[in-house]
Design an enzyme around this catalytic site. Sequence first.
Site: not given
Length: 356
Positions: A144, A169
């Site tokens: 990501s 995350y």
Amino acid sequence: MSDNTIFATDVAGFIGFNLVLELLNSEESVNIVGIDNMNDYYDVGIKEWRLAEINKELANHPDSSWTFVKGSISDKVLIDKLFEEHKPDIVVNLAAQAGVRYSITNPDAYMESNLIGFYNILEACRHSYDNGEKGVEHLVYASSSSVYGSNKKVPYSTEDKVDNPVSLYAATKKSNELMAHAYSKLYNISSTGLRFFTVYGPAGRPDMAYFGFTNKLIKGESIEIFNYGNCKRDFTYIDDIVEGIIKVMQKPPQKKLGEDGLPLPPYAIYNIGNNHPENLLDFVTILQEELVRAGVLPEDYDFESHKKLVPMQPGDVPVTYADTSALERDFGFKPSTSLREGLRKFAEWYKEYYLK
């Protein structure tokens, strides 16, 4: 990739669903084994719709096969069983608990899926070579843009250090890259990580801003625009993401020996982004224009009264901006869908799905 067996995770998810559809359409004969735990992080109905669309498409491809398994990648016994049964040539791990803000309040979900689940995939890849088997040729996995955290230098390059995550995350995604590197080095597994930049499009994730904004505007609720609208995002259309994944799948990092006679890790990382960050206020303007054009909202909708500028949220960053030069160099590919074109397709899908 014809006649290969591809094991893909999160196939009822936004990217996984689109990847399976494109593989069926682009390959003459392909065997796809997909897994998804169908969790309720967002509306399960849209996940079931995606699976139904895959089954409809499969009818047009009699030489290909599709096997869906409902289960979690955190279930090691299940993952090992599936690898033993299907002996995949290529593995695409897209399964992960997504969302920056959700990771602040529900960290357990990130540990289970993003760390334990990915470890199970790596172990299954490692043991696919046991007893002289050919094993997995290429592991492709989702990382990501969040790994860049509070980096000040833009555009973000895969050569940049990413040691300062600003969300759990992001930390789990960076951990995935480190784990993959270790397994590539220790067990000579060809692996490629893809750092996705704000993926959007039809049948996307309802927790994403463009989708959530649309839901709220239809209900007459106000939308919150963070950092008072002074955010920029490198929005990347789903078709561009899928095209990038498929190009990468077909070209695993080469296995080579170093000067010490030991294997160099066959490992790579790429950004997949539009290489063109958009201001959040411009994004909202284009979204509202396309929602009106598609007939999702009336032409006289009072947008100004439904906008609320608010401070930055914890875990967010002011800008994301992908340097895609490595992707262009190695694959001759660069995402190119304009934000207006992508949001137009989303608005048209939204009307068909929700308002028909």
